[in-house]
Every structure is written in C-alpha cells, then in structure tokens.
Write a protein that holds these residues in place. Structure first.
Motif, PDB file in Angstrom:
ATOM      1  N   LYS A   1     -32.377  -0.360  20.637  1.00 51.40           N
ATOM      2  CA  LYS A   1     -33.221  -1.442  21.171  1.00 51.40           C
ATOM      3  C   LYS A   1     -33.952  -2.191  20.059  1.00 51.40           C
ATOM      4  O   LYS A   1     -35.124  -2.523  20.166  1.00 51.40           O
ATOM      5  CB  LYS A   1     -34.217  -0.885  22.186  1.00 51.40           C
TER       6      LYS A   1
ATOM      7  N   ASN B   1     -44.249  -6.899  23.141  1.00 44.68           N
ATOM      8  CA  ASN B   1     -44.726  -7.876  24.121  1.00 44.68           C
ATOM      9  C   ASN B   1     -45.403  -7.202  25.307  1.00 44.68           C
ATOM     10  O   ASN B   1     -46.387  -7.712  25.860  1.00 44.68           O
ATOM     11  CB  ASN B   1     -43.575  -8.763  24.602  1.00 44.68           C
TER      12      ASN B   1
ATOM     13  N   GLN C   1     -38.575  -4.733  22.486  1.00 47.65           N
ATOM     14  CA  GLN C   1     -39.186  -5.297  23.680  1.00 47.65           C
ATOM     15  C   GLN C   1     -40.587  -4.740  23.929  1.00 47.65           C
ATOM     16  O   GLN C   1     -41.377  -5.332  24.673  1.00 47.65           O
ATOM     17  CB  GLN C   1     -38.309  -5.037  24.904  1.00 47.65           C
TER      18      GLN C   1
END
Length: 234
Positions: free
Chosen positions: A34, A88, A85
C-alpha cells in the motif's frame, strides 16, 4: 486510524512497486504493497512486516502490507506505517481537534478548485484554506525526510498552494510522519532537489508548513504532536 486485524510476516522481495513476496504462517504469499514509493531502506529481506487482510473476496491478493519494524543497530526496531492512504485518514481525525483552526471550522475532503484538487478545504466564515497531506516514511538519524523518491506531483501541489496563497487564500502543507521519535522534518534535497526548492518557494509565498508525528503500532496510526519543519540545507 486502526486496521481490523493484522498478521505478522517476513518480507523477502518486491518484484514491482505494487506487490511483495512474504512468508506468512509458514507459507509464501504475494501481497499488495500500500505504498508505491521506493521504500528501499525499509523493505529489506527478512524484515518483520504486518499485513491487513483484504475485505474484497474477489481480489487476487489476500493481504495488504501496511507496516513494518525497521531494524536499528543497538536499539529497538522503529515501527513504521507504510500505508499511503493512512495519512489522509489521520489528518481527517486530527485536524478538527488540533487547535489549528477554530471550533466552527468546516472540513471537506478531496475538493476541486479550478484545475486542481486538494486533500482538504477548511472553511472558517469567509476564510478558505486549502491543505495538502504528505505521508513521510523515510528517516535518517532521527530526522524525517520527504520525499523518498522524486515527485513531480508533489512539487506541482506546492506551486498550486503558493498561487492560492498569493491570491489571498489560506494554504497549508501537512507532513504526517508515519513513525514516532523524530526530531524534525526536512525536504530530502539529495533525492529530489526540485521538491526542496518548491517547498522553500511555497514557504516564502506564505504557505504554512506543518508536521505531525504519529504513534504507531502494527494495527494503528494515531497523531501525537507537532514537529518542526526545517528548510535549511542539512
């Protein structure tokens, strides 16, 4: 920010930026990474990593590689969250309670303005602030550094924020440091001098530079407190 479940594994190789080969529960497994950055200082053969099971039964890979233990000679390993991710999400949780904005501020995510798109728009009465989030996973001798690879997109964001500030809007960059115990955040001029130059120009235009370090466990990432952002060459 918390993953429902994590599974320990050993990293072995990364044939491309999207997948890695690991050993989990005694078997070899291909997992999704990721983070599309280089992460060469982190993803070393034998490194202990942590995987989050995918909630999509149709996916080819069963797990996402989300965090790891970075070895440090003579010291305990440094826990690092790798999920690009996650910053955020951390920002969305932390900004409203950070004290950086008023109690009545309205936070919107993924907002388009002109031809640009920003991670956050913060509205306080007639005042509008645009904010971009940058996740930081690279450290050298206790200093968090961004980026870990050249990023044309990152420099573009800075130029756009500088233009907004010159136009009378508020503009911020928030570095979310995905590890704990760092002394400061700096631009990684050796890796990407163009980003460092753009960051200094943005600061000169009035763009606010913020950094928050995070408390990291294999399954969680939580904002802890502000760190200084230094711009002078290291």
């Amino acid at each position: 920010m918390e993953y429902r479940q994590v599974v320990p594994a050993r990293f072995w190789e990364r044939p491309n930026r999207f997948v890695a080969h690991v050993e989990v529960e005694g078997r070899r497994e291909v997992v999704h990474v990721k983070n599309t950055g280089r992460c060469r200082e982190l993803l070393l053969p034998g490194t202990r990593v942590y995987l989050a099971p995918s909630e999509n039964p149709l996916r080819k890979t069963r797990y996402d590689l989300v965090s790891l233990e970075k070895p440090r000679p003579g010291r305990a390993p440094l826990m690092v969250n790798l999920d690009s991710q996650a910053p955020n999400q951390v920002a969305a949780e932390w900004l409203p309670v950070s004290g950086l904005f008023g109690a009545g501020a309205c936070f919107r995510r993924e907002v388009s303005w002109g031809a640009s798109r920003f991670d956050f728009q913060i509205q306080e009465g007639e005042s509008t602030t645009f904010l971009e989030v940058k996740g930081v996973t690279l450290e050298e001798d206790g200093v968090a550094m961004f980026p870990d690879a050249p990023t044309l997109r990152g420099a573009k964001h800075l130029r756009e924020l500088a233009d907004l500030r010159r136009g009378g809007h508020g503009a911020c960059v928030l570095f979310v440091v995905q590890m704990e115990g760092m002394a400061e955040v700096r631009p990684h001029d050796r890796r990407d001098p163009a980003f460092g130059e753009a960051l200094r120009e943005a600061a000169a235009a009035g763009v606010r530079l913020l950094a928050v370090e995070c408390r990291v466990t294999p399954a969680t990432l939580q904002a802890k407190g502000l760190l200084p952002v230094r711009l002078e060459p290291r």
